[in-house]
Design an enzyme around this catalytic site. Structure first.
Site, PDB file in Angstrom:
ATOM      1  N   TYR A 141      -6.365  33.378  35.990  1.00  0.00           N
ATOM      2  CA  TYR A 141      -7.582  32.929  35.321  1.00  0.00           C
ATOM      3  C   TYR A 141      -7.386  33.097  33.820  1.00  0.00           C
ATOM      4  O   TYR A 141      -6.922  34.146  33.364  1.00  0.00           O
ATOM      5  CB  TYR A 141      -8.779  33.758  35.784  1.00  0.00           C
ATOM      6  CG  TYR A 141     -10.084  33.373  35.110  1.00  0.00           C
ATOM      7  CD1 TYR A 141     -10.678  32.140  35.355  1.00  0.00           C
ATOM      8  CD2 TYR A 141     -10.721  34.254  34.234  1.00  0.00           C
ATOM      9  CE1 TYR A 141     -11.879  31.791  34.740  1.00  0.00           C
ATOM     10  CE2 TYR A 141     -11.925  33.904  33.620  1.00  0.00           C
ATOM     11  CZ  TYR A 141     -12.497  32.676  33.877  1.00  0.00           C
ATOM     12  OH  TYR A 141     -13.680  32.339  33.264  1.00  0.00           O
ATOM     13  N   ASP A 236      -1.144  35.933  28.659  1.00  0.00           N
ATOM     14  CA  ASP A 236      -2.568  36.223  28.621  1.00  0.00           C
ATOM     15  C   ASP A 236      -2.744  37.672  29.081  1.00  0.00           C
ATOM     16  O   ASP A 236      -2.737  37.973  30.272  1.00  0.00           O
ATOM     17  CB  ASP A 236      -3.336  35.249  29.522  1.00  0.00           C
ATOM     18  CG  ASP A 236      -4.839  35.497  29.481  1.00  0.00           C
ATOM     19  OD1 ASP A 236      -5.259  36.514  28.894  1.00  0.00           O
ATOM     20  OD2 ASP A 236      -5.593  34.667  30.049  1.00  0.00           O
ATOM     21  N   LYS A 264     -11.356  41.892  26.483  1.00  0.00           N
ATOM     22  CA  LYS A 264     -11.830  43.043  27.250  1.00  0.00           C
ATOM     23  C   LYS A 264     -11.666  44.375  26.475  1.00  0.00           C
ATOM     24  O   LYS A 264     -12.447  44.627  25.574  1.00  0.00           O
ATOM     25  CB  LYS A 264     -11.180  43.046  28.629  1.00  0.00           C
ATOM     26  CG  LYS A 264     -11.564  41.749  29.392  1.00  0.00           C
ATOM     27  CD  LYS A 264     -11.350  41.730  30.859  1.00  0.00           C
ATOM     28  CE  LYS A 264     -12.069  40.544  31.486  1.00  0.00           C
ATOM     29  NZ  LYS A 264     -11.251  39.380  31.779  1.00  0.00           N
TER      30      LYS A 264
END
Ligand SMILES: *Cc1c(COP(=O)(O)O)cnc(C)c1O
Length: 421
Positions: A141, A236, A264
């Site tokens: 994702y 990522d 995050k």
């Protein structure tokens, strides 16, 4: 009002009652708990029930909820203004800390969400190479920008759909999605498409189809072939950065990508993310170069200050060893019990994150993740929730430990896990 009636009310005002789909508990049934407050390893819902939290804002909160020093830094910063739309000293300081942790990053741009960071990285790769196509991997994702909603993991996987309506086929056609951990398929495709590929983007440790560690040779092959064909390699590390080790998966495996996306943890629980990498690529960004990117609240002092304070606390390298040790301790009991009871359960973990897959075999890719037993997970999830253990409401997400998860929390969790299994 209790969570159940609040959910009905929320649905009248917001699509599905939530502001991000997985929160709606669609995959596990029932209704989401509305959270009143959180502290250290615990969430408290509006009914006053406490849960040991293993979602930790989907991995953002490695120091637990509302760590004192971060909260204080946010408050001190807020009284001096929440956003100026002009440069600040603290942006330099956060950039410096990010570069120190990630030597492959020579220049960095701060943005507001992981989606934005990845969208910018892909645009940069296209701008810098003059090529259009991108390669990603099934079940990874990378946020919800158009180019990346092709066979993504996380919430879309939870809904069981291949991509998203509203993404034009012409755009989706520029994204090639290949099986994770499958070196030979990747090599075959990049050899035939080399001239058309702007970038290869990967979660170097996949965590959005549940935790699926990479085969090292797979990551090395990505590096080798992208270098050979002058394709930009993007790691990522929005979950893995500052999580699997201070310098992310690239430090763990010793592989330097061309661009890295962070999110995050780097925002200390506030909306902040970053894209960084080789200076010659980053210099294509406006105002230096022709690749446009901007943001009203980008680099705002609240999020930047929370990020700086968090990274500072993570510089204590014992943090990672101790998190890993506690995670091993917690997951080992599940492994042992599953074996003893001959349950088709696999616990996959790396560092301080793990997933309990209801699967006979180990999970190496998205196809295997999808074969795990979603009904068993649903059952398991509700047993835990009832007993005050908050696991992700989807079989395709990771559980996260924080430094606030101490022996007391771990042993309570173990007892509940054993009973639930
Ligand atoms: C969470 C996540 C994103 C998206 O970040 P948002 O801040 O939710 O937009 C992108 N990539 C990975 C690997 C993620 O885990």
């Amino acid at each position: 009002m209790n969570s159940r009636s609040l959910f009905s009310l929320a649905k009248k005002h917001m699509p599905g009652g939530v502001n991000s789909p997985v929160r709606a508990f669609g995959a596990v049934g029932g209704w989401p708990r509305f959270i009143q407050s959180a502290e250290a390893a615990y969430l408290t819902d509006v009914e006053g029930k406490k849960y040991i939290d293993y979602v930790m804002s989907w991995g953002a909160l490695i120091l637990g909820h509302s760590p004192g020093a971060v909260v204080k830094a946010i408050i001190d910063s807020a009284v001096r203004g929440t956003s100026y739309g002009a440069p600040t000293v603290c942006e330099i300081e956060l950039a410096r800390r990010i570069k120190k942790a990630f030597p492959s990053i020579q220049k960095v741009r701060l943005v507001n969400s992981g989606t934005e960071a990845v969208m910018t990285a892909v645009r940069l790769a296209r701008g810098a190479t003059g090529r259009k196509k991108i390669i990603k991997f099934d079940g990874c994702y990378h946020g919800h920008s158009d180019s990346l909603l092709v066979k993504p993991g996380s919430g879309v996987a939870t809904l069981g759909i291949p991509g998203s309506s509203g993404v034009p086929e012409e755009i989706a056609a520029l994204t090639i999605s290949l099986p994770y951990n499958d070196t030979s398929t990747f090599e075959r495709v990049i050899r035939t498409e080399e001239k058309n590929i702007a970038c290869v983007i990967v979660e170097p440790v996949a965590a959005n189809m549940g935790v699926v560690p990479p085969r090292e040779e797979f990551l090395w092959a990505l590096r080798k072939w992208t270098q050979k064909y002058k394709v930009i390699l993007i790691f990522d590390e929005i979950i893995s950065g500052f999580r699997v080790s201070h310098g992310g998966a690239q430090e763990l495996y010793g592989i330097a990508p061309d661009l890295t996306t962070l999110g995050k943890i780097v925002g200390g629980g506030l909306p902040l993310a970053a894209v960084g990498g080789r200076a010659d690529i980053m210099n294509h960004l406006a105002p230096l170069g022709p690749v446009y990117q901007a943001g009203t609240l980008s680099g705002n002092p609240l999020a930047v200050t929370a990020g700086i304070q968090t990274l500072e606390m993570l510089e204590d390298k014992t943090v990672y060893a101790s998190l890993r040790e506690r995670t091993v301790h917690l997951t080992e009991c599940v492994r042992v019990l599953a074996k003893k009871k001959r349950r088709a359960v696999r616990v996959q973990s790396l560092g301080s994150m793990f997933t309990v897959f209801f699967s006979e075999n180990s999970v190496q890719n998205f196809d295997q993740a999808k074969k795990s037993n979603a009904r068993s997970y649903k059952h398991f999830f509700h047993q835990l929730l009832k007993a005050g253990i908050y696991f992700p409401p989807s079989p395709f997400e990771a559980c996260f430990l924080s430094t606030a998860h101490g022996h007391q929390e771990i042993s309570r969790t173990q007892k509940v896990l054993e009973k639930a299994l």
